[in-house]
Design a protein around this motif. Structure first.
Motif, mmCIF file in Angstrom:
data_model
loop_
_atom_site.group_PDB
_atom_site.id
_atom_site.type_symbol
_atom_site.label_atom_id
_atom_site.label_comp_id
_atom_site.label_asym_id
_atom_site.label_seq_id
_atom_site.Cartn_x
_atom_site.Cartn_y
_atom_site.Cartn_z
ATOM 1 N N ILE A 46 30.746 -1.633 -2.156
ATOM 2 C CA ILE A 46 30.062 -1.618 -0.860
ATOM 3 C C ILE A 46 30.819 -2.453 0.165
ATOM 4 N N PHE A 47 31.226 -3.661 -0.225
ATOM 5 C CA PHE A 47 31.946 -4.515 0.712
ATOM 6 C C PHE A 47 33.320 -3.940 1.049
ATOM 7 N N ALA A 48 33.991 -3.356 0.083
ATOM 8 C CA ALA A 48 35.296 -2.744 0.353
ATOM 9 C C ALA A 48 35.131 -1.564 1.306
ATOM 10 N N TYR A 49 34.093 -0.795 1.120
ATOM 11 C CA TYR A 49 33.826 0.328 2.027
ATOM 12 C C TYR A 49 33.607 -0.176 3.447
ATOM 13 N N ASP A 50 32.728 -1.202 3.578
ATOM 14 C CA ASP A 50 32.453 -1.726 4.915
ATOM 15 C C ASP A 50 33.681 -2.394 5.518
ATOM 16 N N GLY A 51 34.482 -3.048 4.706
ATOM 17 C CA GLY A 51 35.627 -3.785 5.227
ATOM 18 C C GLY A 51 36.823 -2.922 5.559
ATOM 19 N N LYS A 103 35.868 2.236 9.469
ATOM 20 C CA LYS A 103 36.467 2.500 10.781
ATOM 21 C C LYS A 103 36.857 3.961 10.978
ATOM 22 N N TYR A 104 36.846 4.767 9.936
ATOM 23 C CA TYR A 104 37.300 6.147 10.046
ATOM 24 C C TYR A 104 36.196 7.058 10.562
ATOM 25 N N SER A 156 33.395 8.277 8.288
ATOM 26 C CA SER A 156 32.588 7.225 7.689
ATOM 27 C C SER A 156 31.117 7.338 8.094
ATOM 28 N N LEU A 157 30.249 7.006 7.162
ATOM 29 C CA LEU A 157 28.812 7.029 7.440
ATOM 30 C C LEU A 157 28.379 5.820 8.257
ATOM 31 N N ARG A 158 29.193 4.756 8.264
ATOM 32 C CA ARG A 158 28.794 3.514 8.921
ATOM 33 C C ARG A 158 29.814 3.090 9.962
ATOM 34 N N ARG A 159 30.155 3.972 10.842
ATOM 35 C CA ARG A 159 31.117 3.631 11.892
ATOM 36 C C ARG A 159 30.608 2.470 12.730
ATOM 37 N N PHE A 197 34.995 -11.298 5.569
ATOM 38 C CA PHE A 197 34.346 -11.484 4.268
ATOM 39 C C PHE A 197 34.314 -10.162 3.496
ATOM 40 N N ASN A 198 33.950 -9.076 4.155
ATOM 41 C CA ASN A 198 33.889 -7.773 3.497
ATOM 42 C C ASN A 198 35.260 -7.269 3.077
ATOM 43 N N GLN A 199 36.303 -7.745 3.717
ATOM 44 C CA GLN A 199 37.648 -7.334 3.334
ATOM 45 C C GLN A 199 38.195 -8.163 2.177
ATOM 46 N N LYS A 200 37.800 -9.417 2.079
ATOM 47 C CA LYS A 200 38.374 -10.294 1.055
ATOM 48 C C LYS A 200 37.505 -10.461 -0.190
#
Length: 160
Positions: A28-33, A37-38, A41-44, A62-65
């Protein structure tokens, strides 16, 4: 006749749930991080909310790391689970064997305190070790299944 109490399903299930949760949170965090942006994506909106002027805020960083930390934690839980899943207590004719490491002969057992076994699911064995020092060992139903049969067998062996 040996009686075995294997590592409990309660603990095995807890480890499995923890591992799945760590992996799910990492995804989930990797998806958001990384993927929010694409266009597909469901959560642009998450990306748009947390990246201002091309600079990510704390939540985005945080979501990226954090996915690597969660995956590492899942790996540690998996290793810990694999090390513990084969633990068992065996009551054979001469001694009580706990996880193939601790052997307690029935002659050295001085007392079995089963006061809290019915309500809280544990009993305490007091015995003398090789040095003559008194040692207390607690066995819990959350750690091992089939402890009632082990306790019954121990009481019968000590009483005889």
């Amino acid at each position: 006749m040996a009686i075995e109490a294997l590592y409990s399903k309660y603990n095995k299930t807890s480890f499995k749930i923890g591992i799945v949760l760590c992996v799910a949170v990492a995804i989930i965090f990797a998806y958001d991080g990384y993927l929010s942006k694409y266009e597909w994506s469901l959560r642009r909106s998450f990306y748009e909310e947390h990246v201002k002027d091309g600079k990510p805020d704390f939540d985005m960083v945080f979501n990226q790391k954090s996915p690597l930390v969660f995956v590492a934690f899942a790996a540690v839980l998996t290793a810990w689970f694999r090390a513990r899943k084969n633990k068992k207590v065996i009551a054979d004719e001469n001694e009580l064997i706990i996880s193939d490491k601790k052997r307690i002969s029935y002659d050295s057992i001085e007392q079995i305190d089963k006061t809290y076994f019915e309500k809280k699911g544990f009993f305490v064995i007091t015995y003398k070790d090789k040095d003559g020092k008194e040692v207390r060992h607690k066995l819990n139903e959350r750690t091992y299944d089939n402890l009632a049969a082990i306790l019954e067998y121990l009481v019968a062996k000590i009483s005889a």
